[in-house]
Design an enzyme around this catalytic site. Structure first.
Site, PDB file in Angstrom:
ATOM      1  N   ARG A  71      25.093  41.365  36.443  1.00 49.09           N
ATOM      2  CA  ARG A  71      24.711  40.160  36.164  1.00 49.09           C
ATOM      3  C   ARG A  71      23.692  39.938  35.176  1.00 49.09           C
ATOM      4  O   ARG A  71      22.827  40.830  34.982  1.00 49.09           O
ATOM      5  CB  ARG A  71      24.607  39.162  37.392  1.00 49.09           C
ATOM      6  CG  ARG A  71      25.708  39.238  38.299  1.00 49.09           C
ATOM      7  CD  ARG A  71      25.475  38.543  39.867  1.00 49.09           C
ATOM      8  NE  ARG A  71      24.626  39.588  40.624  1.00 49.09           N
ATOM      9  CZ  ARG A  71      24.312  39.254  41.774  1.00 49.09           C
ATOM     10  NH1 ARG A  71      24.390  37.970  42.320  1.00 49.09           N
ATOM     11  NH2 ARG A  71      23.628  40.126  42.467  1.00 49.09           N
ATOM     12  N   LYS A 110      18.390  39.435  40.277  1.00 54.85           N
ATOM     13  CA  LYS A 110      17.665  40.140  41.464  1.00 54.85           C
ATOM     14  C   LYS A 110      16.236  40.435  41.375  1.00 54.85           C
ATOM     15  O   LYS A 110      15.520  40.296  40.101  1.00 54.85           O
ATOM     16  CB  LYS A 110      18.489  41.644  41.667  1.00 54.85           C
ATOM     17  CG  LYS A 110      19.969  41.384  41.988  1.00 54.85           C
ATOM     18  CD  LYS A 110      20.384  40.646  43.215  1.00 54.85           C
ATOM     19  CE  LYS A 110      19.777  41.343  44.408  1.00 54.85           C
ATOM     20  NZ  LYS A 110      19.883  40.623  45.767  1.00 54.85           N
ATOM     21  N   TYR A 123      16.240  35.680  42.808  1.00 52.80           N
ATOM     22  CA  TYR A 123      16.342  35.876  43.890  1.00 52.80           C
ATOM     23  C   TYR A 123      15.230  36.958  44.409  1.00 52.80           C
ATOM     24  O   TYR A 123      14.993  38.056  43.654  1.00 52.80           O
ATOM     25  CB  TYR A 123      17.854  36.660  44.398  1.00 52.80           C
ATOM     26  CG  TYR A 123      18.891  35.583  44.216  1.00 52.80           C
ATOM     27  CD1 TYR A 123      18.922  34.467  45.101  1.00 52.80           C
ATOM     28  CD2 TYR A 123      19.786  35.590  43.345  1.00 52.80           C
ATOM     29  CE1 TYR A 123      20.060  33.449  44.879  1.00 52.80           C
ATOM     30  CE2 TYR A 123      20.894  34.908  43.355  1.00 52.80           C
ATOM     31  CZ  TYR A 123      20.964  33.705  44.242  1.00 52.80           C
ATOM     32  OH  TYR A 123      21.994  32.854  44.039  1.00 52.80           O
ATOM     33  N   HIS A 137      14.243  37.536  48.402  1.00 50.14           N
ATOM     34  CA  HIS A 137      14.423  37.770  49.721  1.00 50.14           C
ATOM     35  C   HIS A 137      13.104  38.690  50.075  1.00 50.14           C
ATOM     36  O   HIS A 137      13.330  39.688  50.640  1.00 50.14           O
ATOM     37  CB  HIS A 137      15.667  38.791  49.660  1.00 50.14           C
ATOM     38  CG  HIS A 137      16.909  37.895  49.273  1.00 50.14           C
ATOM     39  ND1 HIS A 137      17.384  36.847  50.041  1.00 50.14           N
ATOM     40  CD2 HIS A 137      17.719  37.945  48.179  1.00 50.14           C
ATOM     41  CE1 HIS A 137      18.589  36.392  49.413  1.00 50.14           C
ATOM     42  NE2 HIS A 137      18.621  37.231  48.190  1.00 50.14           N
ATOM     43  N   GLU A 188      16.557  31.535  46.672  1.00 50.58           N
ATOM     44  CA  GLU A 188      17.147  31.528  47.697  1.00 50.58           C
ATOM     45  C   GLU A 188      16.588  30.280  48.618  1.00 50.58           C
ATOM     46  O   GLU A 188      17.070  29.931  49.718  1.00 50.58           O
ATOM     47  CB  GLU A 188      17.459  32.756  48.409  1.00 50.58           C
ATOM     48  CG  GLU A 188      16.153  33.425  48.983  1.00 50.58           C
ATOM     49  CD  GLU A 188      15.327  34.081  48.058  1.00 50.58           C
ATOM     50  OE1 GLU A 188      14.467  34.829  48.264  1.00 50.58           O
ATOM     51  OE2 GLU A 188      15.570  34.359  46.877  1.00 50.58           O
ATOM     52  N   VAL A 224      28.634  31.389  53.541  1.00 50.38           N
ATOM     53  CA  VAL A 224      29.524  32.832  53.821  1.00 50.38           C
ATOM     54  C   VAL A 224      30.510  33.013  54.862  1.00 50.38           C
ATOM     55  O   VAL A 224      31.730  33.309  54.417  1.00 50.38           O
ATOM     56  CB  VAL A 224      28.373  34.010  53.941  1.00 50.38           C
ATOM     57  CG1 VAL A 224      29.078  35.283  54.424  1.00 50.38           C
ATOM     58  CG2 VAL A 224      27.447  34.158  52.724  1.00 50.38           C
ATOM     59  N   ASP A 259      29.253  30.510  65.767  1.00 50.71           N
ATOM     60  CA  ASP A 259      27.916  29.731  65.393  1.00 50.71           C
ATOM     61  C   ASP A 259      27.317  29.156  66.694  1.00 50.71           C
ATOM     62  O   ASP A 259      28.149  28.701  67.592  1.00 50.71           O
ATOM     63  CB  ASP A 259      28.398  28.994  64.357  1.00 50.71           C
ATOM     64  CG  ASP A 259      26.900  28.710  63.239  1.00 50.71           C
ATOM     65  OD1 ASP A 259      26.120  28.031  63.954  1.00 50.71           O
ATOM     66  OD2 ASP A 259      27.110  28.957  62.126  1.00 50.71           O
ATOM     67  N   ARG A 290      28.813  22.579  62.587  1.00 47.69           N
ATOM     68  CA  ARG A 290      29.568  23.493  61.855  1.00 47.69           C
ATOM     69  C   ARG A 290      30.994  23.968  62.146  1.00 47.69           C
ATOM     70  O   ARG A 290      32.085  23.988  61.808  1.00 47.69           O
ATOM     71  CB  ARG A 290      28.805  24.709  61.495  1.00 47.69           C
ATOM     72  CG  ARG A 290      27.253  24.356  60.685  1.00 47.69           C
ATOM     73  CD  ARG A 290      27.839  23.745  59.347  1.00 47.69           C
ATOM     74  NE  ARG A 290      28.314  24.738  58.485  1.00 47.69           N
ATOM     75  CZ  ARG A 290      28.860  24.346  57.256  1.00 47.69           C
ATOM     76  NH1 ARG A 290      28.654  23.025  56.963  1.00 47.69           N
ATOM     77  NH2 ARG A 290      29.360  25.350  56.476  1.00 47.69           N
ATOM     78  N   SER A 301      28.507  30.853  69.653  1.00 49.64           N
ATOM     79  CA  SER A 301      27.787  32.378  69.647  1.00 49.64           C
ATOM     80  C   SER A 301      26.776  32.418  70.515  1.00 49.64           C
ATOM     81  O   SER A 301      25.674  31.524  70.657  1.00 49.64           O
ATOM     82  CB  SER A 301      27.149  32.394  68.223  1.00 49.64           C
ATOM     83  OG  SER A 301      26.670  33.645  67.960  1.00 49.64           O
ATOM     84  N   VAL A 360      26.779  40.727  55.013  1.00 52.49           N
ATOM     85  CA  VAL A 360      26.424  39.856  53.886  1.00 52.49           C
ATOM     86  C   VAL A 360      24.843  39.443  53.961  1.00 52.49           C
ATOM     87  O   VAL A 360      24.409  39.378  52.973  1.00 52.49           O
ATOM     88  CB  VAL A 360      27.354  38.628  53.837  1.00 52.49           C
ATOM     89  CG1 VAL A 360      26.981  37.891  52.587  1.00 52.49           C
ATOM     90  CG2 VAL A 360      28.863  39.180  53.765  1.00 52.49           C
ATOM     91  N   ALA A 361      24.440  39.533  55.249  1.00 49.02           N
ATOM     92  CA  ALA A 361      23.047  39.115  55.369  1.00 49.02           C
ATOM     93  C   ALA A 361      22.067  40.331  55.072  1.00 49.02           C
ATOM     94  O   ALA A 361      20.778  40.296  55.303  1.00 49.02           O
ATOM     95  CB  ALA A 361      22.868  38.644  57.102  1.00 49.02           C
ATOM     96  N   ASP A 365      20.715  41.170  52.507  1.00 45.73           N
ATOM     97  CA  ASP A 365      19.497  40.710  51.746  1.00 45.73           C
ATOM     98  C   ASP A 365      18.241  40.130  52.501  1.00 45.73           C
ATOM     99  O   ASP A 365      17.178  40.492  51.896  1.00 45.73           O
ATOM    100  CB  ASP A 365      19.766  39.567  50.519  1.00 45.73           C
ATOM    101  CG  ASP A 365      20.472  40.340  49.471  1.00 45.73           C
ATOM    102  OD1 ASP A 365      20.025  41.292  49.048  1.00 45.73           O
ATOM    103  OD2 ASP A 365      21.404  39.859  48.806  1.00 45.73           O
ATOM    104  N   ALA A 407      23.643  45.449  49.092  1.00 47.32           N
ATOM    105  CA  ALA A 407      22.832  44.305  48.805  1.00 47.32           C
ATOM    106  C   ALA A 407      22.994  43.296  47.481  1.00 47.32           C
ATOM    107  O   ALA A 407      22.300  42.335  47.417  1.00 47.32           O
ATOM    108  CB  ALA A 407      21.291  44.925  48.729  1.00 47.32           C
ATOM    109  N   ASN A 408      23.649  43.876  46.529  1.00 50.37           N
ATOM    110  CA  ASN A 408      24.144  42.998  45.633  1.00 50.37           C
ATOM    111  C   ASN A 408      25.708  42.847  45.413  1.00 50.37           C
ATOM    112  O   ASN A 408      26.113  43.104  44.060  1.00 50.37           O
ATOM    113  CB  ASN A 408      23.450  43.378  44.440  1.00 50.37           C
ATOM    114  CG  ASN A 408      23.926  44.754  43.884  1.00 50.37           C
ATOM    115  OD1 ASN A 408      24.160  45.431  44.514  1.00 50.37           O
ATOM    116  ND2 ASN A 408      23.822  44.830  42.440  1.00 50.37           N
TER     117      ASN A 408
END
Length: 366
Positions: free
Chosen positions: A15, A75, A94, A96, A118, A179, A198, A203, A220, A267-268, A270, A299-300
């Protein structure tokens, strides 16, 4: 203002922080834009495209950092870039931070102004600069998960959509945010049975309203998570705490309750990951196996589809880049409450509380 766009050097990151269209808008407003040579090629944008838009092409990443008031990236800076960041330089990307103490300390030492995509937050509490990449990552999570469920790559050998006479695969999604909803949408489209968890009932009601009947919701908690990991084929970690380290919803001992060949896509990652056994991987070497459970934690993730990702990202970042360039970072953050929330580190001081909490640091008294 002089704005620099370096070439991303993170593993398999194609990117780029700005398209020629963005360069055109900045130059039109009287700013100078430096683009590192070949920075946009991975996303389908070439030096000639940037020159035509008014950019100045520089040969090296060092030149871009040295000559720019503001750096616009995708990144976080990696170790090779730490010493390139200049005092009082604005770095907009980003970060993080909560998942990397070395990065945090390096940016403190740099005395730069670190504005994190973020944590930019609008009046409705959403994260406009994170949302498009979360959309990409959520959809990609199912693509990757479906691939790694195949037996040749040590998965269970399950086709998510099933076939006539054979039940479809089962997907467990942790988190009903951007996500999670995108992942559920993709999995449901393939015909999989989807369970989404969740703690936010609002949501879950939304998911119930918009998803087909084979997407079911549950509150959750650890009991429900332990119940579902035993018979779900693909688990998607999509939990986000704004600017903070993700909670470990799946612990190491839970892996032994999963069937061999279960796939986890976290996906979390990061933000540290919502699975205790998560560690960052790359597109070059994306998976590892613990207790016969396949872990995918790149991570990306959106970097694998750079054209789509770059376009989606720069659509939302450009207005903020223009504001920062036109007004300077101090006035821009004073007049824009959402951009102010993007401030993470300012001239050696951490100004985002969740970062301090992530490392157990004591707040610095003003």
């Amino acid at each position: 203002m002089t704005v620099g766009v370096p070439k991303e050097i993170k593993n398999n990151e194609s990117r780029v922080g700005m398209t020629p269209a963005g360069v055109y808008e900045l130059v039109k407003n009287g700013h100078t834009v430096y683009i590192q040579s070949t920075a946009g090629e991975g996303s389908g944008f070439f030096d000639a495209d940037y020159k035509k838009a008014g950019a100045i092409i520089l040969d090296t990443i060092g030149q871009v950092y040295a000559m720019s008031d503001m750096i616009v990236k995708v990144k976080e800076p990696i170790q090779e870039e730490y010493q390139l960041v200049q005092p009082n330089q604005v770095v907009f990307t980003y970060f993080h931070f909560a998942s990397s103490e070395p990065l945090t300390k390096a940016m403190i030492d740099s005395s730069a102004i670190c504005i994190a995509y973020e944590t930019v937050e609008d009046d409705e509490g959403t994260l406009p600069l994170l949302t498009p990449m979360s959309e990409v990552a959520g959809r990609m999570a199912i693509q990757q998960g479906a691939k790694y469920l195949e037996k040749p790559v040590k998965g269970r050998g399950v086709l998510l959509g099933g076939v006539p006479g054979v039940a479809p695969g089962k997907v467990l999604v942790l988190g009903a945010g951007v996500v999670g909803i995108q992942a559920a949408k993709m999995a449901a489209g393939l015909g999989a049975h989807v369970t989404i968890l969740d703690i936010n009932m609002k949501r879950l009601r939304y998911v119930n309203d918009v998803m087909p009947p084979h997407v079911v919701t549950e509150f959750s908690n650890e009991f429900n998570i332990r119940k579902h990991i035993k018979d779900h084929d693909l688990i998607i970690g999509g939990v986000l705490l704004k600017g903070a380290k993700a909670p470990n919803l799946i612990t190491r001992d839970m892996l032994k309750e999963m069937r061999a060949g279960t796939v986890i896509v976290d996906v979390a990652v990061d933000q540290g990951g919502c699975v205790e056994t998560t560690r960052p991987t790359t597109h070059e070497d994306p998976v590892y196996i613990i207790d016969d459970v396949v872990h995918y934690s790149v991570a990306n993730m959106p970097g694998a589809v750079p054209y789509t990702s770059t376009m989606a990202l720069t659509n939302v970042t450009l207005p903020y880049v223009l504001k920062l360039a036109d007004l300077g970072w101090e006035k821009a953050t004073e007049t824009d409450a959402s951009l102010q929330k993007g401030l993470n580190i300012v001239k050696g001081k951490v100004v985002y509380e969740e970062i301090m909490e992530a490392f157990g640091w004591e707040p610095v008294m003003a």
